[in-house]
Design a protein around this motif. Structure first.
Motif, PDB file in Angstrom:
ATOM      1  N   THR A  20       0.831  -1.203   0.000  1.00  0.00           N
ATOM      2  CA  THR A  20       0.000   0.000   0.000  1.00  0.00           C
ATOM      3  C   THR A  20       0.865   1.252   0.000  1.00  0.00           C
ATOM      4  OG1 THR A  20      -1.687  -1.219   1.244  1.00  0.00           O
ATOM      5  CG2 THR A  20      -1.900   1.169   1.161  1.00  0.00           C
ATOM      6  N   THR A  71      -3.809  -0.448   5.996  1.00  0.00           N
ATOM      7  CA  THR A  71      -3.878  -0.105   4.572  1.00  0.00           C
ATOM      8  C   THR A  71      -4.960   0.942   4.309  1.00  0.00           C
ATOM      9  OG1 THR A  71      -5.405  -1.935   4.030  1.00  0.00           O
ATOM     10  CG2 THR A  71      -3.043  -2.382   3.859  1.00  0.00           C
ATOM     11  N   LEU A 165      -7.850  -1.429  -2.866  1.00  0.00           N
ATOM     12  CA  LEU A 165      -7.479  -2.281  -1.733  1.00  0.00           C
ATOM     13  C   LEU A 165      -8.137  -3.655  -1.817  1.00  0.00           C
ATOM     14  CD1 LEU A 165      -7.586   0.130   1.360  1.00  0.00           C
ATOM     15  CD2 LEU A 165      -5.560  -0.690   0.130  1.00  0.00           C
TER      16      LEU A 165
END
Length: 215
Positions: A20, A71, A165
Motif C-alpha cells: 500500500t 492499509t 485495496l
C-alpha cells in the motif's frame, strides 16, 4: 518523519502494508521484527500490538495494528497521491468494501492454511505438509474462486474498473501460492488467472517482493 512499519518482510500481513505504501509512493522505515525469536510476543513490540501479531504501524503520534486497518489509513491519509486505492463515491466504495470483506472472511482463511501447509512448514520449518489439509482447502479455494470468476467476467477488478485495496489485499498469500500446486486452482479459471497476473505485475508489488530478496 517517515512512517514506520514494524514487522517481517516475509509476513503476508506486513506485505499488505508495504504494498500500500509503495502504491501511494510514500517513503517509510522498516523496523524488523524477528518472529522466530518471538520478538512479536514481548516488549517493546507488544506495546504497539497487544495481540502480538505483525505488523504494527507508527505515523507520528498515531499507532495502529491490524493490516487491513493500516492499509485503509494509508489510503485515506495519502488521498490524492499515487494510486487511488479507495473511492470518495459512496456507491463505488461500497463495492470495494464488499470485496475487502470477501477477502478477509472467505479468501484469506483458506489461502492462509494453504500457505502454512505448502510454504511455511516445508520451507521454513523442515516439516512435511499434510496432503489431506491441502486437498481440502484447495477444494474450498476453488469454490471461492468460482465466485471471483463470475465477478471478474463483469469487472476488470473486484471493486470495479480500477485497482483498489480489494485487489491489493489478496496479493501476499497469492504470491506464495503461485509457487505451489495451488497455482492450478487460479490458472484453471481464465478471468481469475488474468486478474492475478495483472495485479502481481504491478510495480508496487514487485518492489514489495524485492524487499524479501534484500533481507
Amino acid at each position: 518523519m517517515a512512517p514506520k512499519v514494524h514487522g517481517s518482510v516475509f509476513s503476508t500481513a506486513t506485505m499488505r502494508a508495504f504494498a500500500t505504501l509503495h502504491e501511494k509512493g510514500v517513503e517509510f522505515e522498516v523496523v524488523p521484527i524477528d518472529m522466530r525469536a518471538g520478538e512479536h510476543k514481548k516488549e517493546p513490540f507488544i506495546s504497539l500490538n497487544p495481540f502480538g501479531q505483525v505488523p504494527a504501524y507508527e505515523d507520528g503520534d498515531l499507532k495502529l495494528f491490524e493490516s487491513r486497518a493500516i492499509t485503509r489509513h494509508i489510503a485515506l491519509e495519502h488521498h490524492g497521491k499515487g494510486t487511488e486505492l479507495i473511492y470518495n463515491d459512496v456507491k463505488k466504495m461500497t463495492s470495494v468494501s464488499v470485496w475487502m470483506e470477501v477477502e478477509a472472511h472467505h479468501f484469506d482463511p483458506v489461502t492462509s492454511k494453504l500457505v502454512w501447509e505448502q510454504v511455511v512448514k516445508p520451507m521454513m520449518m523442515s516439516m512435511e505438509s499434510d496432503s489431506a489439509i491441502v486437498e481440502e482447502n484447495q477444494k474450498k479455494l476453488g469454490q471461492v474462486l468460482d465466485v471471483y470468476e463470475a465477478r471478474l467476467l463483469k469487472s476488470k477488478y473486484l471493486g470495479g474498473d480500477g485497482f483498489t485495496l480489494a485487489d491489493l489485499h489478496h496479493l501476499p498469500t497469492m504470491h506464495y501460492l503461485m509457487g505451489t500446486s495451488t497455482k492450478e486452482v487460479f490458472e484453471s479459471r481464465p478471468h481469475v488467472s488474468a486478474w492475478a497476473k495483472d495485479i502481481m505485475a504491478r510495480p508496487a508489488w514487485k518492489k514489495t517482493v524485492e524487499m524479501q530478496k534484500q533481507a
